[in-house]
Design a protein around this motif. Structure first.
Motif, PDB file in Angstrom:
ATOM      1  N   GLN A  60    -100.153 -49.456 -52.383  1.00  0.00           N
ATOM      2  CA  GLN A  60    -100.906 -48.644 -51.433  1.00  0.00           C
ATOM      3  C   GLN A  60    -100.119 -47.359 -51.203  1.00  0.00           C
ATOM      4  O   GLN A  60     -98.950 -47.399 -50.839  1.00  0.00           O
ATOM      5  CB  GLN A  60    -101.065 -49.427 -50.117  1.00  0.00           C
ATOM      6  N   PRO A  61    -100.711 -46.204 -51.453  1.00  0.00           N
ATOM      7  CA  PRO A  61     -99.985 -44.953 -51.257  1.00  0.00           C
ATOM      8  C   PRO A  61     -99.637 -44.757 -49.781  1.00  0.00           C
ATOM      9  O   PRO A  61    -100.375 -45.138 -48.896  1.00  0.00           O
ATOM     10  CB  PRO A  61    -100.952 -43.871 -51.738  1.00  0.00           C
ATOM     11  N   ILE A  62     -98.475 -44.175 -49.591  1.00  0.00           N
ATOM     12  CA  ILE A  62     -98.046 -43.859 -48.229  1.00  0.00           C
ATOM     13  C   ILE A  62     -98.004 -42.338 -48.095  1.00  0.00           C
ATOM     14  O   ILE A  62     -97.878 -41.629 -49.099  1.00  0.00           O
ATOM     15  CB  ILE A  62     -96.662 -44.481 -47.901  1.00  0.00           C
ATOM     16  N   PRO A  63     -98.109 -41.844 -46.894  1.00  0.00           N
ATOM     17  CA  PRO A  63     -98.074 -40.385 -46.713  1.00  0.00           C
ATOM     18  C   PRO A  63     -96.782 -39.799 -47.272  1.00  0.00           C
ATOM     19  O   PRO A  63     -95.711 -40.408 -47.191  1.00  0.00           O
ATOM     20  CB  PRO A  63     -98.151 -40.187 -45.194  1.00  0.00           C
ATOM     21  N   TRP A  64     -96.867 -38.619 -47.858  1.00  0.00           N
ATOM     22  CA  TRP A  64     -95.705 -38.014 -48.514  1.00  0.00           C
ATOM     23  C   TRP A  64     -94.574 -37.762 -47.535  1.00  0.00           C
ATOM     24  O   TRP A  64     -93.404 -37.830 -47.904  1.00  0.00           O
ATOM     25  CB  TRP A  64     -96.108 -36.746 -49.265  1.00  0.00           C
ATOM     26  N   LEU A 120     -93.703 -39.651 -44.960  1.00  0.00           N
ATOM     27  CA  LEU A 120     -93.002 -40.932 -44.788  1.00  0.00           C
ATOM     28  C   LEU A 120     -92.188 -41.267 -46.027  1.00  0.00           C
ATOM     29  O   LEU A 120     -91.041 -41.714 -45.927  1.00  0.00           O
ATOM     30  CB  LEU A 120     -94.003 -42.053 -44.484  1.00  0.00           C
ATOM     31  N   ARG A 121     -92.767 -40.997 -47.191  1.00  0.00           N
ATOM     32  CA  ARG A 121     -92.061 -41.265 -48.455  1.00  0.00           C
ATOM     33  C   ARG A 121     -90.780 -40.435 -48.535  1.00  0.00           C
ATOM     34  O   ARG A 121     -89.720 -40.941 -48.905  1.00  0.00           O
ATOM     35  CB  ARG A 121     -92.964 -40.975 -49.644  1.00  0.00           C
ATOM     36  N   GLU A 122     -90.845 -39.173 -48.211  1.00  0.00           N
ATOM     37  CA  GLU A 122     -89.656 -38.329 -48.237  1.00  0.00           C
ATOM     38  C   GLU A 122     -88.632 -38.787 -47.202  1.00  0.00           C
ATOM     39  O   GLU A 122     -87.432 -38.759 -47.450  1.00  0.00           O
ATOM     40  CB  GLU A 122     -90.030 -36.854 -48.026  1.00  0.00           C
ATOM     41  N   PHE A 123     -89.114 -39.206 -46.033  1.00  0.00           N
ATOM     42  CA  PHE A 123     -88.206 -39.714 -44.998  1.00  0.00           C
ATOM     43  C   PHE A 123     -87.453 -40.950 -45.512  1.00  0.00           C
ATOM     44  O   PHE A 123     -86.249 -41.074 -45.323  1.00  0.00           O
ATOM     45  CB  PHE A 123     -89.003 -40.055 -43.728  1.00  0.00           C
ATOM     46  N   ILE A 124     -88.171 -41.846 -46.199  1.00  0.00           N
ATOM     47  CA  ILE A 124     -87.548 -43.054 -46.759  1.00  0.00           C
ATOM     48  C   ILE A 124     -86.534 -42.674 -47.850  1.00  0.00           C
ATOM     49  O   ILE A 124     -85.419 -43.211 -47.903  1.00  0.00           O
ATOM     50  CB  ILE A 124     -88.612 -44.028 -47.303  1.00  0.00           C
ATOM     51  N   GLU A 125     -86.895 -41.731 -48.709  1.00  0.00           N
ATOM     52  CA  GLU A 125     -85.975 -41.305 -49.770  1.00  0.00           C
ATOM     53  C   GLU A 125     -84.726 -40.631 -49.197  1.00  0.00           C
ATOM     54  O   GLU A 125     -83.612 -40.869 -49.666  1.00  0.00           O
ATOM     55  CB  GLU A 125     -86.694 -40.364 -50.742  1.00  0.00           C
ATOM     56  N   ILE A 126     -84.913 -39.795 -48.182  1.00  0.00           N
ATOM     57  CA  ILE A 126     -83.756 -39.150 -47.538  1.00  0.00           C
ATOM     58  C   ILE A 126     -82.876 -40.211 -46.887  1.00  0.00           C
ATOM     59  O   ILE A 126     -81.646 -40.163 -46.973  1.00  0.00           O
ATOM     60  CB  ILE A 126     -84.221 -38.086 -46.511  1.00  0.00           C
ATOM     61  N   GLY A 127     -83.504 -41.192 -46.254  1.00  0.00           N
ATOM     62  CA  GLY A 127     -82.745 -42.289 -45.640  1.00  0.00           C
ATOM     63  C   GLY A 127     -81.952 -43.079 -46.676  1.00  0.00           C
ATOM     64  O   GLY A 127     -80.790 -43.436 -46.463  1.00  0.00           O
ATOM     65  N   ALA A 128     -82.582 -43.347 -47.821  1.00  0.00           N
ATOM     66  CA  ALA A 128     -81.903 -44.103 -48.888  1.00  0.00           C
ATOM     67  C   ALA A 128     -80.747 -43.294 -49.472  1.00  0.00           C
ATOM     68  O   ALA A 128     -79.652 -43.824 -49.706  1.00  0.00           O
ATOM     69  CB  ALA A 128     -82.889 -44.497 -49.980  1.00  0.00           C
TER      70      ALA A 128
END
Length: 185
Positions: free
Chosen positions: A36-40, A42-50
């Motif tokens: 399921q696609p997530i808003p971009w 949120l995706r960037e926030f998760i990538e920055i967090g990782a």
């Protein structure tokens, strides 16, 4: 020491979770798993967090490595001090026993655990000469053999005065009449 283990464990766990996120993201798109696609945002926030997690894990690992290296250096310094103290004690005992230079060599090699044949080979002499020198050492030291010679040196190292010079805050044990060991009050 336990603090370093916890720090290293935290760093590894954090890095594993963050790396797992990036690997699963790449594999899911490569294999073609539909999610399921997530808003971009949120995706960037998760990538920055990782990515931040990986960086924090790296920093924690660096701190742990620095601590381990410092502790290793301190242990080496203490070992060097103990070695120097033991060699000074050995030299003092050899002086007190009036050992000749050849007898000193033989005594040192004996303390290190070398056999008579090994000592003779190292010194370029016969085994008979080494045995004669060993007997002279034992006589001068007032001991009956190699084991007692080493025991005498260790006992001298653990002597009250020696212990006070090396570690004045340590209370050394005292051997009482019947072989029972007690500590000084």
């Amino acid at each position: 020491m336990a603090q370093d283990r916890v720090l290293i464990g935290l760093a590894l766990a954090l890095q594993a979770v963050c790396a797992g996120f990036f690997i699963s993201d790449i594999l899911s798109s490569r294999i073609g798993i539909r999610t399921q696609p997530i808003p971009w945002q949120l995706r960037e926030f998760i990538e920055i967090g990782a990515a931040t997690g990986l960086l924090i894990g790296f920093c924690l690992g660096l701190v742990a490595m620095t601590r381990v290296r410092r502790n290793h250096r301190l242990a080496e310094d203490k070992l060097r001090e103990a070695t120097t103290a033991f060699l000074d004690l050995v030299s003092q005992r050899f002086d007190a026993w009036a050992l000749t230079p050849a007898e000193r060599d033989v005594a040192l090699f004996s303390i290190k655990g070398m056999t008579t044949a090994e000592i003779a080979a190292l010194r370029g002499t016969s085994e008979g000469t080494v045995k004669a020198q060993s007997n002279a050492i034992y006589r001068k030291a007032g001991v009956s053999g190699r084991a007692q010679l080493l025991s005498d040196l260790i006992e001298a190292l653990l002597d009250d005065q020696t212990m006070q010079a090396v570690a004045p805050d340590v209370v050394p044990p005292v051997v009482q009449d019947k072989g029972i060991i007690a500590h000084r009050p």
